[in-house]
Scaffold this active site. Structure first.
Site, PDB file in Angstrom:
ATOM      1  N   GLU A   1     -30.177  48.810 -61.788  1.00  0.00           N
ATOM      2  CA  GLU A   1     -31.265  49.775 -61.879  1.00  0.00           C
ATOM      3  C   GLU A   1     -32.286  49.361 -62.934  1.00  0.00           C
ATOM      4  O   GLU A   1     -33.498  49.494 -62.730  1.00  0.00           O
ATOM      5  CB  GLU A   1     -30.692  51.161 -62.167  1.00  0.00           C
ATOM      6  CG  GLU A   1     -29.910  51.717 -60.981  1.00  0.00           C
ATOM      7  CD  GLU A   1     -29.224  53.033 -61.247  1.00  0.00           C
ATOM      8  OE1 GLU A   1     -28.872  53.716 -60.272  1.00  0.00           O
ATOM      9  OE2 GLU A   1     -29.035  53.388 -62.425  1.00  0.00           O
TER      10      GLU A   1
ATOM     11  N   ASP B   1     -14.881  59.466 -69.481  1.00  0.00           N
ATOM     12  CA  ASP B   1     -14.845  58.030 -69.743  1.00  0.00           C
ATOM     13  C   ASP B   1     -13.898  57.664 -70.882  1.00  0.00           C
ATOM     14  O   ASP B   1     -13.431  56.531 -70.957  1.00  0.00           O
ATOM     15  CB  ASP B   1     -16.244  57.528 -70.097  1.00  0.00           C
ATOM     16  CG  ASP B   1     -17.206  57.614 -68.924  1.00  0.00           C
ATOM     17  OD1 ASP B   1     -16.739  57.858 -67.799  1.00  0.00           O
ATOM     18  OD2 ASP B   1     -18.415  57.438 -69.135  1.00  0.00           O
TER      19      ASP B   1
END
Length: 406
Positions: free
Chosen positions: A152, A282
């Site tokens: 990205e 995470d």
């Protein structure tokens, strides 16, 4: 925040601790780093969030956990007692011990990180446009890592070079700005289907990104990267998107730390050494079933941990966490993205891009952020020109700073 919302619905007394007074929507930080969005578009007030849920928020840095006393220790000396504790600290950059990587690269996992990248990129472009004799007349950005974040960022930098620079900097030849992507593996977007990987590579190359697969870095200096094959490349800025890890400080909190500095948890998301402590998102690692470090496991895990606390307070046994994969997506640039659903459906191009925009707008917190993000992205991609950029202060890239210091 997902866990706090669930517990608040059940009437629990909840205290939310964070060293920042805001939550950051990480998937759009690369847009901040390339001048497409304001930092405020992707951040949300934790005090407003807490007030809306009628829970307590404290802006503080946690420095330790006393498991015997069941207290969280803060850097200002305050100790906060708990019946149950949820660790959801997220992750930070993993430089894998590569010499110079921590000192000479930038990442995009926090709001300040993204702003620093943005101001460095536009600062360097300003220097080139002003024909500074301290620069060689070109600007080379290397993105390390071919995952979603790297893809990205590379795609957006290429569009910035191809569309914004010709209009905003007419005196600057866009060919003097080089975007290089380095991936040590044989593919970009490794978790995606082969057809989507091939498509992504082709689209990045079409945009002028120099993609180098099967290329590993052995050292990063302020003005160059050195590859494992002994060759090197002069650089002005290195953006590190090659991997993540848990925070080193968690090891001093009496938590079981496993691979990638993640907190080891059982199937119900309780840590392996304390049945009063959960770890989600995470920062956690389910020992028997590791999950990807992306948004959906974090959101679902937060809710699951909260529901297990409800069960425990009612004298019920905990249940194992069952992750529901909702698919993966990554944007390549304007009107271009890839989308992969668990049912096997694969979409690419304009339709996937519209899906990417809709999903990210939906998951943003706050209607103001949704509207502002839609306006800014519309201005960048559709409206008053794909050339509009949001800029801030001018910062020198590592290479130029090194030259000045000499």
């Amino acid at each position: 925040m997902s866990a706090a919302s669930e517990l608040a619905k059940e009437g629990f007394r909840v205290t939310l601790l964070d060293r920042h007074p805001y939550n950051t929507f990480q998937p759009l930080l690369y847009q901040v780093a390339t001048g497409g969005l304001n930092a405020g578009d992707v951040t949300y007030s934790l005090r407003f969030f807490a007030a809306r849920l009628k829970i307590r928020f404290r802006c503080t840095t946690v420095v330790g956990v006393d498991h015997d006393a069941r207290e969280v220790e803060c850097d200002d000396g305050v100790k906060i007692g708990y019946d149950y504790l949820i660790i959801a600290t997220g992750i930070t950059t993993n430089h894998f011990g590569i010499p110079g990587a921590a000192e000479n690269t930038m990442s995009m996992y926090t709001r300040p990180d993204a702003l620093k990248v943005r101001d460095t990129i536009f600062g360097a472009i300003e220097k080139i446009a002003s024909a500074s004799d301290l620069l060689t007349g070109s600007f080379t950005v290397v993105i390390v890592g071919g995952g979603a974040t790297g893809v990205e960022m590379a795609g957006q930098l290429a569009e910035l070079r191809n569309h914004a620079i010709p209009m905003v900097y007419p005196e600057l030849n866009p060919a003097r700005v080089h975007v290089v992507m380095v991936e040590m593996g044989p593919h970009l977007l490794a978790p995606f289907a082969p057809s989507l990987r091939t498509y992504t590579l082709r689209e990045l190359v079409k945009r002028g990104v120099d993609v180098r697969l099967n290329t590993a870095i052995s050292q990063v200096d302020p003005d160059q990267v050195v590859f494992k094959d002994g060759t090197s490349m002069p650089v002005d800025l290195v953006i590190w998107a090659a991997g993540v890890a848990g925070y080193e400080r968690l090891a001093s909190w009496g938590l079981p730390i496993g691979r990638g500095r993640r907190v080891e948890v059982n199937s119900d998301l309780r840590t392996t050494n304390d049945d009063r402590v959960f770890a989600v998102g995470d920062a956690s690692l389910i020992v028997d079933n590791p999950l990807p470090q992306v948004a959906q496991p974090a959101l679902q895990g937060g809710k699951h941990a909260a529901r297990q606390i409800v069960r425990l307070t009612r004298g019920l046994p905990t249940e194992p966490f069952s992750y529901k994969d909702k698919g993966s997506m990554a944007t390549i640039g304007r009107a271009d993205a890839v989308l992969q659903l668990p049912q096997g459906l694969k979409i690419k191009g304009l339709l996937a891009w519209f899906g990417w925009i809709a999903l990210h707008i939906m998951y943003l917190l706050g209607n103001r952020n949704r509207i502002q993000t839609l306006v800014n992205l519309g201005t960048r991609y559709v409206g008053l020109g794909r050339s509009g950029v949001i800029v801030g202060d001018v910062m020198e890239p590592p290479k130029l700073r090194a030259i000045r210091e000499k």
